[in-house]
Design a protein around this motif. Structure first.
Motif, PDB file in Angstrom:
ATOM      1  N   THR A 122      29.770  29.781  43.658  1.00 13.79           N
ATOM      2  CA  THR A 122      30.578  28.658  43.194  1.00 13.79           C
ATOM      3  C   THR A 122      31.647  29.122  42.213  1.00 13.79           C
ATOM      4  O   THR A 122      32.809  28.689  42.273  1.00 13.79           O
ATOM      5  N   ALA A 123      31.266  30.028  41.314  1.00 11.71           N
ATOM      6  CA  ALA A 123      32.237  30.557  40.352  1.00 11.71           C
ATOM      7  C   ALA A 123      33.320  31.366  41.057  1.00 11.71           C
ATOM      8  O   ALA A 123      34.500  31.288  40.702  1.00 11.71           O
ATOM      9  N   ILE A 124      32.934  32.127  42.081  1.00 10.33           N
ATOM     10  CA  ILE A 124      33.911  32.902  42.847  1.00 10.33           C
ATOM     11  C   ILE A 124      34.888  31.965  43.546  1.00 10.33           C
ATOM     12  O   ILE A 124      36.107  32.174  43.525  1.00 10.33           O
ATOM     13  N   THR A 125      34.370  30.922  44.180  1.00  6.17           N
ATOM     14  CA  THR A 125      35.221  29.963  44.876  1.00  6.17           C
ATOM     15  C   THR A 125      36.199  29.298  43.928  1.00  6.17           C
ATOM     16  O   THR A 125      37.357  29.027  44.287  1.00  6.17           O
ATOM     17  N   ARG A 126      35.771  29.054  42.708  1.00  4.64           N
ATOM     18  CA  ARG A 126      36.614  28.384  41.728  1.00  4.64           C
ATOM     19  C   ARG A 126      37.739  29.291  41.225  1.00  4.64           C
ATOM     20  O   ARG A 126      38.842  28.815  40.941  1.00  4.64           O
ATOM     21  N   HIS A 127      37.493  30.589  41.132  1.00  4.61           N
ATOM     22  CA  HIS A 127      38.462  31.492  40.516  1.00  4.61           C
ATOM     23  C   HIS A 127      39.256  32.323  41.515  1.00  4.61           C
ATOM     24  O   HIS A 127      40.247  32.948  41.115  1.00  4.61           O
ATOM     25  N   ILE A 128      38.859  32.370  42.765  1.00  6.42           N
ATOM     26  CA  ILE A 128      39.570  33.218  43.722  1.00  6.42           C
ATOM     27  C   ILE A 128      40.975  32.675  43.951  1.00  6.42           C
ATOM     28  O   ILE A 128      41.190  31.476  44.091  1.00  6.42           O
ATOM     29  N   ALA A 129      41.965  33.578  43.938  1.00  6.67           N
ATOM     30  CA  ALA A 129      43.362  33.177  44.109  1.00  6.67           C
ATOM     31  C   ALA A 129      44.178  34.399  44.489  1.00  6.67           C
ATOM     32  O   ALA A 129      43.781  35.543  44.247  1.00  6.67           O
ATOM     33  N   THR A 150      45.243  36.691  41.505  1.00  9.39           N
ATOM     34  CA  THR A 150      44.152  37.067  40.616  1.00  9.39           C
ATOM     35  C   THR A 150      43.340  38.203  41.220  1.00  9.39           C
ATOM     36  O   THR A 150      43.042  38.190  42.418  1.00  9.39           O
ATOM     37  N   LEU A 159      39.831  39.475  41.171  1.00 12.62           N
ATOM     38  CA  LEU A 159      38.512  38.955  40.814  1.00 12.62           C
ATOM     39  C   LEU A 159      37.460  40.042  41.049  1.00 12.62           C
ATOM     40  O   LEU A 159      37.310  40.535  42.168  1.00 12.62           O
TER      41      LEU A 159
END
Length: 286
Positions: free
Chosen positions: A25-32, A35, A37
């Motif tokens: 969930t944290a990966i999905t929120r921050h992946i861009a 960025t 990651l």
């Protein structure tokens, strides 16, 4: 919110699943795309690494796998574990289970490639190559399994039923009023004004088609309509068909239904025009 040390999360299966779900969930929120990651974890299950790979393809970003301390022996791992502080130290049986369950990455599989294997005592890791992989490497396009399927609008069924029923009624009326066969123009009112028009403007859909030189019965047209509606209803759930994505506007539904009728009764050309006051948008299907 209750938090658990990482070592405790690997002691029981429910905790492990919750930990992986929280991490994803944290990966999905921050992946861009702008960025870098770093998912710094054991990631010892190849199925989880494949899940991360699919998420990266879906987001249109580069992905690389860095495998560290792979040449460390189990005894060396146990020594490091004994040196960890309280709350971070794994129980001996937990560490042994992790070592046994570890699924080593392989450069031969797409979700682990490119793979960088770094021995634990390597003083010069390939940092430049890793940086190139995540900044200038190949971006793999999303495939069918990773693409987000667009959903149909909430009024898709209403548009589908209105447009097909109106075209069948208009076709029967036109056939009764004129000679059989040849080119005709069917005109139906749209359900609602376009977003580019005011409430007082009217929108109509005009379908030009060439009919066969025979009488088309209502039962024949209703049968073809049911077949068309059944296929489109399935597409409402899937968001696409074998031939590509589905369009849900009244002009697109009318065009598709006219083409479907053309294959069913044998007329040769279909043209759809959506007219809003003096503006027209025309589609021709040879």
């Amino acid at each position: 919110m209750m938090t658990w040390p990482l070592a405790a999360c690997h002691m029981m299966t429910p905790f492990k699943r919750i930990a992986r779900a929280t991490l994803f969930t944290a990966i999905t929120r921050h992946i861009a795309k702008d960025t870098i990651l770093i998912v710094d974890g054991m990631n010892y299950i190849k199925g989880f690494r494949y899940q991360l790979y699919c998420k990266a393809r879906e987001a249109g970003v580069r992905v690389a796998t860095v495998l560290g301390i792979v040449l460390a022996t189990p005894d060396q791992c146990r020594k490091w574990n004994d040196e960890r502080g309280d709350g971070k130290r794994y129980k001996p049986q937990t560490l042994d289970a992790l070592i046994q369950r570890f699924e080593e990455p392989s450069s031969m599989v797409r979700w682990d490639a490119p793979l960088f294997t770094i021995p634990w005592d390597d003083p010069t890791p390939p940092l430049e190559h890793i940086s190139d992989a995540v900044t200038t490497g190949i971006i793999k396009p999303p495939n069918v399994g990773t693409q987000i399927t667009p959903k149909a609008p909430t009024d898709a069924f209403r548009t589908l039923e209105h447009t097909t029923n109106a075209l069948v009624s208009a076709l029967m009326a036109a056939q009764a009023a004129g000679p059989l066969g040849g080119p005709i123009v069917l005109t139906i009112d749209t359900l609602e004004p376009s977003s580019n028009t005011s409430a007082n403007d009217s929108s109509v859909l005009r379908v030009r088609l060439t009919l066969p030189h025979r009488a088309l019965t209502l039962s024949e047209l209703q049968r073809l309509k049911r077949q068309f509606v059944a296929a489109r209803r399935k597409a409402v759930t899937l968001g696409s068909t074998e031939k590509g994505r589905v369009e849900w506007g009244e002009d697109a539904v009318g065009r598709a239904f006219a083409e479907f009728l053309g294959g069913g009764v044998g007329y040769c050309e279909v043209t759809c025009t959506l007219s809003i006051q003096n503006k027209s948008l025309e589609f021709r299907i040879p």
